[in-house]
Design a protein around this motif. Structure first.
Motif, PDB file in Angstrom:
ATOM      1  N   TRP A 156       0.841  -1.199   0.000  1.00  0.00           N
ATOM      2  CA  TRP A 156       0.000   0.000   0.000  1.00  0.00           C
ATOM      3  C   TRP A 156       0.878   1.252   0.000  1.00  0.00           C
ATOM      4  CZ3 TRP A 156      -4.854  -1.077  -1.010  1.00  0.00           C
ATOM      5  CH2 TRP A 156      -5.414  -2.288  -0.566  1.00  0.00           C
ATOM      6  N   LEU A 158       0.625   4.302   1.344  1.00  0.00           N
ATOM      7  CA  LEU A 158      -0.173   5.058   2.314  1.00  0.00           C
ATOM      8  C   LEU A 158       0.054   6.562   2.204  1.00  0.00           C
ATOM      9  CD1 LEU A 158       0.227   2.742   5.443  1.00  0.00           C
ATOM     10  CD2 LEU A 158      -1.675   2.839   3.823  1.00  0.00           C
ATOM     11  N   HIS A 159       1.228   6.968   1.755  1.00  0.00           N
ATOM     12  CA  HIS A 159       1.500   8.400   1.626  1.00  0.00           C
ATOM     13  C   HIS A 159       0.719   9.036   0.472  1.00  0.00           C
ATOM     14  CE1 HIS A 159       4.244   6.415  -1.168  1.00  0.00           C
ATOM     15  NE2 HIS A 159       4.411   7.575  -1.795  1.00  0.00           N
ATOM     16  N   ALA A 161      -2.539   7.955  -0.135  1.00  0.00           N
ATOM     17  CA  ALA A 161      -3.930   7.550   0.104  1.00  0.00           C
ATOM     18  C   ALA A 161      -4.884   8.754   0.074  1.00  0.00           C
ATOM     19  CB  ALA A 161      -4.030   6.838   1.450  1.00  0.00           C
ATOM     20  N   TRP A 163      -7.745   9.661   1.944  1.00  0.00           N
ATOM     21  CA  TRP A 163      -8.448   9.233   3.142  1.00  0.00           C
ATOM     22  C   TRP A 163      -9.907   9.695   3.158  1.00  0.00           C
ATOM     23  CZ3 TRP A 163      -6.252   5.374   5.155  1.00  0.00           C
ATOM     24  CH2 TRP A 163      -4.863   5.263   5.218  1.00  0.00           C
ATOM     25  N   ALA A 197     -10.266   0.224   0.643  1.00  0.00           N
ATOM     26  CA  ALA A 197      -8.852   0.580   0.527  1.00  0.00           C
ATOM     27  C   ALA A 197      -8.386   0.519  -0.924  1.00  0.00           C
ATOM     28  CB  ALA A 197      -8.009  -0.347   1.394  1.00  0.00           C
ATOM     29  N   ILE A 201      -6.592   3.810  -1.928  1.00  0.00           N
ATOM     30  CA  ILE A 201      -5.150   3.769  -1.650  1.00  0.00           C
ATOM     31  C   ILE A 201      -4.439   3.045  -2.793  1.00  0.00           C
ATOM     32  CG2 ILE A 201      -3.382   3.131   0.019  1.00  0.00           C
ATOM     33  CD1 ILE A 201      -5.607   2.876   2.117  1.00  0.00           C
ATOM     34  N   GLN A 203      -1.459   1.037  -4.908  1.00  0.00           N
ATOM     35  CA  GLN A 203      -0.531  -0.021  -4.516  1.00  0.00           C
ATOM     36  C   GLN A 203       0.667  -0.048  -5.464  1.00  0.00           C
ATOM     37  OE1 GLN A 203      -2.407  -3.875  -3.303  1.00  0.00           O
ATOM     38  NE2 GLN A 203      -4.291  -2.926  -4.057  1.00  0.00           N
TER      39      GLN A 203
END
Length: 214
Positions: A156, A158-159, A161, A163, A197, A201, A203
């Motif tokens: 993932w 995450l930086h 994403a 949200w 997700a 998010i 990948q």
């Protein structure tokens, strides 16, 4: 598909021609024919390889016999050629398989050699086709090999994403009544979180552009 290549000019009286090929790395491939009736001139061979940009592969019919590359006997040309390979720190890809069928006697021998500079010895696999295809020389197949590019597990990012989108997807799919009729609420909850997700998010790719480090 055509392979990008350029002709390498050679100043030699030997029956040889060379091209520079762009494969995984740029290499020089030189094809040569040494007639059986002519004596082996080592100086001409050395002058030839000195003109080949490294790394290079020198392949062809050398008409030289040596038990080191699969012949039943060793003649003077075979001994000279083996000295040439050793003295110039070159490598032989042959695995002693027979490469030639004498049309008159029906005997097999090895006179077609594939010689390379040591920096690409491990980049190629060498084998002889078992079908003559109408010739008296068996085709030699030299296949480029290299470090494998193995599929990697996705991770993932995450930086990167979103949200807000993740929150929206969760609010839409997960409600107080979502799990009332589920046989396995935990599995259903996990699945809904995962789907949210995937939408929000990014990948990493499972197929890297570069080979894995050993």
């Amino acid at each position: 598909n055509s392979v990008p290549h350029t002709l390498v000019p050679l100043n030699t009286t030997l029956q040889a021609s060379a091209v520079r090929l762009s494969l995984k790395k740029t290499i020089t491939v030189c094809s040569i024919y040494l007639p059986p009736s002519e004596q082996l001139d080592i100086q001409k061979l050395e002058d030839l390889v000195n003109q080949l940009p490294k790394p290079f592969v020198l392949m062809g019919d050398f008409n030289s016999h040596n038990t080191l590359w699969g012949s039943d006997n060793t003649n003077s040309k075979g001994r000279k050629l083996n000295d040439f390979i050793s003295n110039n720190d070159l490598c032989l890809l042959n695995d002693k398989s027979h490469t030639y069928l004498h049309p008159a006697t029906g005997s097999y021998t090895s006179i077609d050699l594939t010689i390379c500079s040591p920096d690409i010895l491990l980049d190629f696999a060498w084998k002889v086709d078992d079908d003559l295809h109408g010739s008296d020389h068996f085709p030699i197949i030299t296949t480029e090999i290299g470090p494998s590019v193995q599929e990697r597990p996705k991770r993932w990012k995450l930086h990167k994403a979103n949200w807000n989108l993740f929150q929206t997807r969760c609010d839409q799919s997960i409600t107080p009544g979502t799990f009332l009729d589920c046989s396995d609420p935990t599995e259903s909850f996990t699945s809904l979180i995962y789907e949210a997700a995937k939408d929000a998010i990014p990948q990493t790719s499972p197929s890297p552009k570069h080979p894995n480090k050993p």
